[in-house]
Scaffold this motif. Structure first.
Motif, mmCIF file in Angstrom:
data_model
loop_
_atom_site.group_PDB
_atom_site.id
_atom_site.type_symbol
_atom_site.label_atom_id
_atom_site.label_comp_id
_atom_site.label_asym_id
_atom_site.label_seq_id
_atom_site.Cartn_x
_atom_site.Cartn_y
_atom_site.Cartn_z
ATOM 1 N N VAL A 151 73.960 20.673 6.632
ATOM 2 C CA VAL A 151 73.024 20.142 7.619
ATOM 3 C C VAL A 151 73.763 19.114 8.471
ATOM 4 C CG1 VAL A 151 70.929 20.622 6.294
ATOM 5 C CG2 VAL A 151 72.110 18.431 5.976
ATOM 6 N N ARG A 152 73.472 19.114 9.768
ATOM 7 C CA ARG A 152 74.175 18.243 10.712
ATOM 8 C C ARG A 152 73.207 17.157 11.186
ATOM 9 N NH1 ARG A 152 74.328 23.460 12.786
ATOM 10 N NH2 ARG A 152 73.093 22.642 14.527
ATOM 11 N N VAL A 153 73.365 15.960 10.645
ATOM 12 C CA VAL A 153 72.380 14.908 10.902
ATOM 13 C C VAL A 153 73.058 13.717 11.578
ATOM 14 C CG1 VAL A 153 70.708 13.335 9.852
ATOM 15 C CG2 VAL A 153 71.009 15.655 8.921
ATOM 16 N N GLY A 154 72.568 13.371 12.769
ATOM 17 C CA GLY A 154 73.134 12.258 13.524
ATOM 18 C C GLY A 154 72.191 11.076 13.624
ATOM 19 N N SER A 155 71.185 11.203 14.499
ATOM 20 C CA SER A 155 70.351 10.037 14.828
ATOM 21 C C SER A 155 69.601 9.476 13.625
ATOM 22 C CB SER A 155 69.391 10.389 15.962
ATOM 23 O OG SER A 155 68.699 11.582 15.688
ATOM 24 N N ALA A 156 69.245 10.289 12.659
ATOM 25 C CA ALA A 156 68.517 9.774 11.491
ATOM 26 C C ALA A 156 69.414 8.877 10.630
ATOM 27 C CB ALA A 156 67.954 10.920 10.652
ATOM 28 N N GLY B 90 70.036 22.916 10.807
ATOM 29 C CA GLY B 90 69.196 21.775 10.495
ATOM 30 C C GLY B 90 69.817 20.488 11.003
ATOM 31 N N MET B 91 69.005 19.694 11.715
ATOM 32 C CA MET B 91 69.437 18.412 12.269
ATOM 33 C C MET B 91 68.429 17.347 11.808
ATOM 34 S SD MET B 91 70.842 19.792 15.954
ATOM 35 C CE MET B 91 69.342 19.791 16.886
ATOM 36 N N SER B 92 68.446 16.176 12.431
ATOM 37 C CA SER B 92 67.602 15.071 11.946
ATOM 38 C C SER B 92 66.142 15.470 11.767
ATOM 39 C CB SER B 92 67.679 13.878 12.910
ATOM 40 O OG SER B 92 68.958 13.287 12.836
ATOM 41 N N ALA B 93 65.614 16.243 12.733
ATOM 42 C CA ALA B 93 64.170 16.505 12.740
ATOM 43 C C ALA B 93 63.770 17.631 11.790
ATOM 44 C CB ALA B 93 63.725 16.852 14.162
ATOM 45 N N HIS C 97 69.207 6.173 17.395
ATOM 46 C CA HIS C 97 69.098 7.036 18.569
ATOM 47 C C HIS C 97 70.250 6.830 19.524
ATOM 48 C CE1 HIS C 97 65.365 8.937 17.642
ATOM 49 N NE2 HIS C 97 64.851 7.767 17.289
ATOM 50 N N ARG C 98 70.682 7.948 20.107
ATOM 51 C CA ARG C 98 71.727 7.894 21.124
ATOM 52 C C ARG C 98 71.044 7.798 22.480
ATOM 53 N NH1 ARG C 98 72.880 12.118 17.709
ATOM 54 N NH2 ARG C 98 71.667 13.455 19.069
ATOM 55 N N THR C 99 71.191 6.669 23.179
ATOM 56 C CA THR C 99 70.600 6.588 24.510
ATOM 57 C C THR C 99 71.628 6.996 25.553
ATOM 58 O OG1 THR C 99 71.142 4.251 24.422
ATOM 59 C CG2 THR C 99 68.859 4.865 24.016
ATOM 60 N N SER D 71 78.598 12.014 14.276
ATOM 61 C CA SER D 71 78.976 10.675 14.736
ATOM 62 C C SER D 71 79.311 10.620 16.222
ATOM 63 C CB SER D 71 80.151 10.169 13.899
ATOM 64 O OG SER D 71 81.207 11.117 13.887
ATOM 65 N N LYS D 72 78.894 11.646 16.986
ATOM 66 C CA LYS D 72 79.146 11.628 18.445
ATOM 67 C C LYS D 72 78.508 10.385 19.064
ATOM 68 C CE LYS D 72 75.143 14.548 19.447
ATOM 69 N NZ LYS D 72 74.656 15.934 19.481
ATOM 70 N N THR D 73 79.223 9.760 19.943
ATOM 71 C CA THR D 73 78.854 8.515 20.652
ATOM 72 C C THR D 73 78.797 7.283 19.732
ATOM 73 O OG1 THR D 73 76.409 8.428 20.513
ATOM 74 C CG2 THR D 73 77.352 9.869 22.220
ATOM 75 N N LEU E 176 84.025 20.359 14.057
ATOM 76 C CA LEU E 176 83.738 20.470 15.489
ATOM 77 C C LEU E 176 82.443 21.264 15.636
ATOM 78 C CD1 LEU E 176 84.565 19.960 18.439
ATOM 79 C CD2 LEU E 176 85.732 22.176 18.392
ATOM 80 N N ILE E 177 81.433 20.630 16.264
ATOM 81 C CA ILE E 177 80.118 21.258 16.379
ATOM 82 C C ILE E 177 79.727 21.503 17.831
ATOM 83 C CG2 ILE E 177 79.326 20.346 14.158
ATOM 84 C CD1 ILE E 177 77.774 18.203 15.726
ATOM 85 N N GLY E 178 80.653 21.249 18.764
ATOM 86 C CA GLY E 178 80.400 21.508 20.183
ATOM 87 C C GLY E 178 81.322 22.601 20.679
HETATM 88 C C1 LIG Z 1 74.054 15.996 18.142
HETATM 89 C C2 LIG Z 1 74.086 17.212 17.311
HETATM 90 C C3 LIG Z 1 73.479 17.231 16.040
HETATM 91 C C4 LIG Z 1 72.745 16.042 15.445
HETATM 92 O O1 LIG Z 1 71.518 15.873 16.066
HETATM 93 P P1 LIG Z 1 70.471 14.747 15.538
HETATM 94 O O2 LIG Z 1 69.183 15.189 16.080
HETATM 95 O O3 LIG Z 1 70.951 13.449 16.079
HETATM 96 O O4 LIG Z 1 70.521 14.782 14.059
HETATM 97 C C5 LIG Z 1 73.571 18.400 15.302
HETATM 98 N N1 LIG Z 1 74.210 19.498 15.774
HETATM 99 C C6 LIG Z 1 74.801 19.516 16.983
HETATM 100 C C7 LIG Z 1 75.487 20.750 17.440
HETATM 101 C C8 LIG Z 1 74.756 18.380 17.787
HETATM 102 O O5 LIG Z 1 75.346 18.414 18.997
#
Ligand SMILES: *Cc1c(COP(=O)(O)O)cnc(C)c1O
Length: 241
Positions: free
Chosen positions: A217-222, A201-204, A226-228, A42-44, A87-89
């Motif tokens: 799995v860490r899914v944001g933009s899907a 694993g992320m959106s793609a 999209h985060r602009t 949920s970043k941004t 925390l993923i950063g």
């Molecule tokens: C932003 C982020 C994601 C999600 O990426 P999407 O492509 O938007 O799914 C997953 N992992 C990390 C570490 C990220 O910073």
């Protein structure tokens, strides 16, 4: 600028789509139903849009910055009850106190100094977040994480020298390479270290990650669109310059 809601559909629809795709991948790849946890990144994303997905049943979220997690999640927890925040950063040692107070899972343990600071904060507060070690599977110089060949010894030092319980490994594969080799490497390292959890694993590429054993799995933009840019900038592009 077009509204995310109209171009991408609601966050609730995005969530339903990703949940269905995860269930399908679990079934296709002989993984037990429900064995993959969706971490909604949920970043941004503004709190109101996060709330849409909480109402739809999502309780696990990921943020890549300590400050942003602290800014959004205490109020969401007050309103909706317990939420699990990952925390993923990257985590700086001077933010360890805030991170331990706000996050339930820290996926980015990647150096001895951070392991020591986490151990000290856990001892001080009695609050122990669940921990994963980030592995730089592509050995990219600009990317955080322990090198693959150093991972077993690092995990062992976290356990023995710092008394930390490490639950799993996390990776972010290089953007310009097929991710599967990196997912396979992370799974192999986790097995070597006796670790059960794999955040990959992320959106793609979350389906490929599930095939290779992802438990998270860490899914944001899907889900959220999209985060602009940061939300405030997206609303007022003229303030960027
Ligand atoms: C932003 C982020 C994601 C999600 O990426 P999407 O492509 O938007 O799914 C997953 N992992 C990390 C570490 C990220 O910073």
């Amino acid at each position: 600028m077009p509204d995310m809601q109209t171009t991408m559909g609601s966050a609730e629809q995005g969530l339903a789509r990703i949940r269905a795709a995860i269930a399908r991948a679990e079934s296709d790849f002989q993984r037990p139903a429900g064995s993959v946890t969706l971490v909604a990144v949920s970043k941004t994303v503004p709190a109101a849009r996060i709330a849409e997905t909480i109402v739809a049943g999502q309780r696990v979220f990921g943020e890549n910055r300590v400050q942003e997690g602290m800014a959004k999640f205490p109020a969401l927890r007050t309103e909706f009850g317990p939420l699990t925040l990952h925390l993923i950063g990257p985590l700086q040692t001077n933010k360890v106190r805030e991170a331990v107070a706000t996050f339930d899972v820290i996926e980015t343990v990647d150096r001895e100094k951070l392991a020591a600071a986490l151990a000290a904060e856990i001892a001080r507060t009695g609050k122990a977040p669940r921990l994963m070690v980030q592995v730089n599977t592509g050995a990219e110089p600009q990317k955080a994480g322990v090198l693959p060949e150093e991972t077993p010894a690092f995990v062992q030092r976290c356990r023995v020298a710092h008394g930390l319980t490490i639950e799993g490994l996390m990776c972010i594969p290089p953007a310009d390479q097929p991710p599967s080799a990196h997912f396979g490497l992370l799974a192999k390292l986790a097995k070597q270290c006796g670790l059960a959890q794999l955040s990959m694993g992320m959106s793609a590429d979350f389906e490929a990650a599930i095939q290779l054993g992802a438990t998270h799995v860490r899914v944001g933009s899907a889900i959220f669109g999209h985060r602009t840019a940061a939300p405030a900038d997206a609303l007022h592009p003229e303030t960027i310059a």
